[in-house]
Scaffold this active site. Structure first.
Site, PDB file in Angstrom:
ATOM      1  N   ASN A   1      38.925 101.097  15.193  1.00  0.00           N
ATOM      2  CA  ASN A   1      38.746 101.523  16.573  1.00  0.00           C
ATOM      3  C   ASN A   1      39.694 102.699  16.835  1.00  0.00           C
ATOM      4  O   ASN A   1      39.941 103.504  15.957  1.00  0.00           O
ATOM      5  CB  ASN A   1      38.946 100.357  17.536  1.00  0.00           C
ATOM      6  CG  ASN A   1      38.121 100.517  18.807  1.00  0.00           C
ATOM      7  OD1 ASN A   1      36.948 100.889  18.738  1.00  0.00           O
ATOM      8  ND2 ASN A   1      38.702 100.241  19.955  1.00  0.00           N
TER       9      ASN A   1
ATOM     10  N   ASP B   1      40.353 101.380  28.442  1.00  0.00           N
ATOM     11  CA  ASP B   1      39.876 101.772  27.114  1.00  0.00           C
ATOM     12  C   ASP B   1      40.842 102.813  26.558  1.00  0.00           C
ATOM     13  O   ASP B   1      42.021 102.529  26.380  1.00  0.00           O
ATOM     14  CB  ASP B   1      38.437 102.285  27.235  1.00  0.00           C
ATOM     15  CG  ASP B   1      37.689 102.263  25.912  1.00  0.00           C
ATOM     16  OD1 ASP B   1      38.302 102.532  24.869  1.00  0.00           O
ATOM     17  OD2 ASP B   1      36.469 102.013  25.919  1.00  0.00           O
TER      18      ASP B   1
END
Length: 281
Positions: free
Chosen positions: A98, A192
Site C-alpha cells: 500500500n 487515507d
C-alpha cells in the site's frame, strides 16, 4: 470550499500515491489495482503510463534516477534504463503493498495490508538503500499516509480503520510515543493518504468523504477542500513552487461512480509544500 481543476481525466480503479519529481518536473501517481504508473508534466500536459507486473502501492523517485516501487511481493528498483531488480523480495499470500513515503534520511517507509483488510494483517517497514529492512509497526490493518514535520522530529501516520491521524516522535533510532493528532468523526469518511506542508500542517485525504482536510500541528481543523469524487485517496504538493495540491481519487467499489472518480485533480495555489527527499538507493 476551494475550486479544483481536472489535471488528468482518467478512470483509475484505485488512484493513489501522488509524488512530485523535481528533477523531471512531473507528477508521478498510480493506479494500484490497474497496475499502472502514471506521470503528468503540468508544463506541457504530457502524460506517460507504464504497466507493472503486479499491484503497486507506491512509486518514489530515487537519488540516482529511476523509481523505487512498493509492490505486492516486496520493494523493487526501476532503473533509468527501465531495468528492474528486487531490493527486498518477501511475498506473503493474501497481502499487498500500500502507501509508502521517503523519510528525511532517504529511507523508504513502506506499508502493506491484506487484500481482505483483515485486522492486523499489514505492516509498516523501513528500508535503506542497501536493502536493510526493519519492521517498525507490526499488526497494522491498512497502512496508509505517512509524512514528516518540516524539522523531521515528528512523523504522522494513518492506519485507516482507526479513523485517526497519529503522530510519533521521530529520531535516528526510529519512532516513539505514538499518540492521536486527530480523529475523523463518523460520517466524514476515513483518513487515507497525507502530506505535510511547509508550515507543518497535515493535509489528509478522506476515503468516502469526498474531501481533503488541513490540520494544524495542534490537531485543529484549519481548512476543508470539498471534491466531487467520494473516494479521495491521497494528496501531494507539486509544480515548480510546490504550491499546487494534487489529489488522487478512486472508482473501485462504487456502483455508480462520479464521472471524475479515478481522475487526478489539482487545487492551484493551495499552499506551499515541502521538498520531498529522494530514496537513497
Amino acid at each position: 470550499m476551494t475550486a479544483y481543476e481536472v489535471a488528468v481525466e482518467a478512470r483509475a480503479a484505485l488512484g493513489e500515491g501522488p509524488t512530485w519529481d523535481p528533477v523531471t518536473g512531473r507528477l508521478v501517481w498510480l493506479d494500484i489495482l490497474g497496475m499502472r504508473i502514471h506521470t503528468y508534466a503540468p508544463s506541457t500536459g504530457q502524460r506517460t503510463i507504464r504497466t507493472t507486473p503486479q499491484h503497486i502501492g507506491a512509486a518514489k523517485p530515487r537519488a540516482g534516477g529511476g523509481l523505487v516501487l512498493n509492490l505486492r511481493d516486496g520493494v523493487g528498483l526501476l532503473d533509468p534504463d527501465d531495468s528492474f531488480r528486487w531490493l527486498h523480495h518477501e511475498p506473503v499470500a493474501g497481502r499487498r503493498a500500500n502507501d509508502a513515503a521517503v523519510a528525511p534520511d532517504g529511507s523508504l517507509w513502506a506499508g502493506t495490508m491484506r487484500y481482505d483488510a483483515a485486522a492486523g494483517g499489514g505492516t509498516l517497514s523501513r528500508l535503506t538503500g542497501d536493502g536493510t529492512v526493519r519492521t517498525v509497526l507490526p499488526d497494522v490493518t491498512v497502512s496508509n499516509g505517512t509524512g514528516w514535520s518540516p524539522d523531521g522530529r515528528l512523523m504522522y501516520y494513518v492506519d485507516t480503520p482507526t479513523r485517526r491521524v497519529d503522530v510519533f516522535d521521530h529520531d535516528p533510532d526510529g519512532v516513539h510515543d505514538r499518540r492521536p493528532l486527530v480523529e475523523i468523526e463518523e460520517g466524514a469518511g476515513f483518513p487515507d493518504g497525507l502530506t505535510v506542508d511547509a508550515e507543518g500542517c497535515v493535509w489528509v485525504a478522506l476515503w468516502d468523504g469526498g474531501a481533503v482536510r488541513r490540520y494544524t500541528p495542534a490537531g485543529e481543523l484549519d481548512r476543508v477542500i470539498t471534491l466531487p469524487a467520494p473516494r479521495t485517496t491521497a494528496c501531494a504538493f507539486g509544480g515548480p513552487g510546490l504550491t499546487d495540491l494534487y489529489i488522487t481519487t478512486a472508482r473501485t467499489g462504487l456502483p455508480a461512480p462520479h464521472p471524475l472518480a479515478g481522475s487526478l485533480l489539482v487545487v492551484p495555489d493551495a499552499g506551499r509544500g515541502l521538498p520531498q527527499p529522494a530514496f537513497a538507493g
